[in-house]
Each structure stands twice: as C-alpha cells, then as structure tokens.
Design an enzyme around this catalytic site. Structure first.
Site, PDB file in Angstrom:
ATOM      1  N   LEU A  79      -6.454  39.253  28.559  1.00 21.99           N
ATOM      2  CA  LEU A  79      -5.253  40.069  28.754  1.00 21.99           C
ATOM      3  C   LEU A  79      -4.679  39.927  30.163  1.00 21.99           C
ATOM      4  CD1 LEU A  79      -6.238  43.404  26.970  1.00 21.99           C
ATOM      5  CD2 LEU A  79      -5.228  41.339  25.999  1.00 21.99           C
ATOM      6  N   HIS A  80      -3.355  39.934  30.236  1.00 17.37           N
ATOM      7  CA  HIS A  80      -2.634  39.846  31.495  1.00 17.37           C
ATOM      8  C   HIS A  80      -1.443  40.797  31.446  1.00 17.37           C
ATOM      9  CE1 HIS A  80       0.217  37.390  29.249  1.00 17.37           C
ATOM     10  NE2 HIS A  80      -0.770  36.573  28.905  1.00 17.37           N
ATOM     11  N   HIS A  95       0.721  40.937  28.317  1.00 16.64           N
ATOM     12  CA  HIS A  95       0.172  41.771  27.240  1.00 16.64           C
ATOM     13  C   HIS A  95       0.395  43.251  27.530  1.00 16.64           C
ATOM     14  CE1 HIS A  95      -2.627  38.154  26.680  1.00 16.64           C
ATOM     15  NE2 HIS A  95      -1.950  38.245  25.546  1.00 16.64           N
ATOM     16  N   GLY A 150       5.339  38.452  22.218  1.00 16.14           N
ATOM     17  CA  GLY A 150       6.144  38.007  23.344  1.00 16.14           C
ATOM     18  C   GLY A 150       7.102  36.897  22.957  1.00 16.14           C
ATOM     19  N   ASP A 186       6.287  32.687  23.282  1.00 15.18           N
ATOM     20  CA  ASP A 186       5.871  31.900  22.116  1.00 15.18           C
ATOM     21  C   ASP A 186       6.980  31.972  21.074  1.00 15.18           C
ATOM     22  OD1 ASP A 186       3.078  31.155  22.868  1.00 15.18           O
ATOM     23  OD2 ASP A 186       2.880  33.329  22.975  1.00 15.18           O
TER      24      ASP A 186
END
Length: 297
Positions: free
Chosen positions: A32-33, A36, A171, A174
C-alpha cells in the site's frame, strides 16, 4: 472515534462480516502507498463500511515478478489502521483458488478472439475464469500481456461475489484495467458502482506505485525523466498537435537519453478522451503511467 480493524482470511467469515452492511471495497495487491490511501479515503466518505482486500493474485504475474512483488502485510496493516479501514480481507491463494494447478499454463492458454465476456467454468483448476473481450484487451498493455486482464477480471469477479460491495474503487493510472472492470461490472454486477479515482502523484510528479519502493535514487531519477517526457507529449497534444506519431517519436527520443529505461509499450488512444499511456522498465523494474486528456477541438 477510532475504528477497530478486523482482519479476515476466510471467505465464509468475510461473507458473514459484510452481510447487511453498505460496503465500499478497495481491491489491492498489497504494497500500500498514498495512491491506495486516496482510494480508501474516498470509500470512507461514500460508504458505511470500508473493506480493503489484499491479495497478491498469481494470475496477474509471471512467477519471478510474483515472487519479487514488494509486499509487506505488517506495514499494510498500519496503513489500513491509519486510514480507518474497517476490515481487511486477506485470503491465501489456496482460499481463493483451492484447485489451482498451474497459473503459467493459464497464461499460455490465452484465447485471442472473443467478441464478449466469457466465464469458463474451469481452466487449469481455476473456477470461473473471466475471459475479457478482444476489443478491450488487445491494445495498450494487452498487446504484450493479454492474460493479465483475464487474471484481474477473474479476481475482481470473485471479490464482487464474495463481498457484495455497494461501490468498488480503482485508480485511473491503470486505465485499461479500469475500463475492463467497469464494463464487466455493468454486465454481471449492475448493482455495484465502479468508482474511478484520479492518479495520485508524489511532489516530484511520479505516480505512486508499490514498485516505487524498489527504486534506488538514480532509478527514480530515470523514472522521472519518463514522466517529464510524457508531460512534454501532453503539452504538444494540448497545444494542438494532431500528428500522434510525431508526439510518440518526440517522447521516445527524450526517453532514449536515459539508458537505464526500456519502453515496454507506448501508445496514444483517441476516443472520447485522448489517453497517453506508457509501460516501461527501469533496470528491470516495471512501471506504468497514463494521462487522460480531454479533446482539444
């Protein structure tokens, strides 16, 4: 008030947890970043309960990339707690694909011509494999890695069946996967809203990605040069340049100055919007980026 974070690994327990609740689902591969986190924050605003799924899906990777993916579940739990996730659904591969025999063979069995979605009852031991129509697959990343999108559609189909969310959040980076999942949801899960969240970028402009954690300082600088090349192409299009081959050649020439970068795929699509998309390697680390531009005419 602090949210108590539930961590559930079994399908049966997850289904019991979500029963009767209005769920916002954020499906992830883990690692996770802040990108996210932006999905989670939007889910928190729009739903009673936020469920984060963390499942590294072997159908979406070649084995070396699967083994090298930057996963850290302990860190992911910290991020989930900080962002007020209600429940993490963290099943094992055996829980989701109990009869999986060989995901590499699944990738090799790609069918090239499909006019519509197909649900295969079983493929190499995998139940309910979702095959995506050719017109949604064979451009952008799908030209080189078509099976990735069958893998992504299959796991999201399963998550939708298990968790019955009211909304699911993805997101825009993508961009091709997003289009496929929106179409699949309309067909099979019309009651589920697929919500697109704009790409979140770091202060230097680099799109957040789980793989960014693998980049050294020189490698990150190289990735930023790709970002700047795309920005230059974006400005050319916004200024009225309609020769997309010229734009692509300009971007390629700028990227060629960085020897550690290899372009995997670069394309401009023009439909309702103009989409500028790239997949590239920095010393073997694969990254993607995209810009969605409104038509200028």
């Amino acid at each position: 008030m602090e949210v108590e974070l539930e961590i559930i690994e079994s399908i049966a327990e997850a289904q019991s947890y979500v029963d009767g609740k209005q769920i916002g689902l954020v499906p992830t591969l883990g690692g996770l970043h802040k990108g996210h986190q932006s999905l989670i924050e939007q889910a928190n605003k729009e739903n009673d309960v936020t469920v984060l799924s963390i499942f590294l899906n072997p159908m979406q990777f070649r084995q070396p990339q699967f083994l090298a993916y930057p996963s850290d579940f302990e860190q992911d739990k910290i991020v989930a707690h900080q962002t007020n996730v209600d429940m993490i659904f963290h099943p094992s591969v055996d829980e989701i694909f109990p009869n999986m025999k060989n995901f590499a063979k699944f990738q090799a069995d790609e069918f090239k011509q499909r006019d519509s979605f197909v649900i295969e009852a079983q493929n190499n031991g995998i139940d309910n494999v979702v095959r995506v129509p050719a017109n949604l697959v064979y451009h952008l990343d799908g030209k080189l890695h078509p099976w990735v999108f069958d893998g992504a559609a299959t796991i999201v189909y399963k998550l939708f069946e298990i968790l019955s969310p009211h909304r699911a959040y993805f997101g825009e980076k993508d961009i091709q996967q997003l289009a496929i999942l929106k179409t699949m949801a309309k067909l099979y899960f019309p009651e589920i809203g697929v919500v697109a969240v704009p790409t979140l970028r770091d202060n230097d402009g680099l799109a957040f990605s789980s793989r960014n954690s693998l980049l050294s300082k020189p490698q990150r600088d190289a990735a930023l040069k790709v970002h700047h090349a795309l920005r230059h192409g974006e400005q050319l299009i916004k200024s009225g340049e309609s020769d997309y081959n010229l734009v692509l050649d300009t971007i390629k020439a700028l990227i060629a100055e960085e020897k550690s970068v290899k372009i995997d795929h670069l394309e401009i699509l023009s439909d309702q919007d103009v989409i500028l998309y790239i997949a590239f390697f920095v010393d073997g680390i694969r990254l993607i980026d995209s810009f969605v531009l409104t038509h200028t005419n």
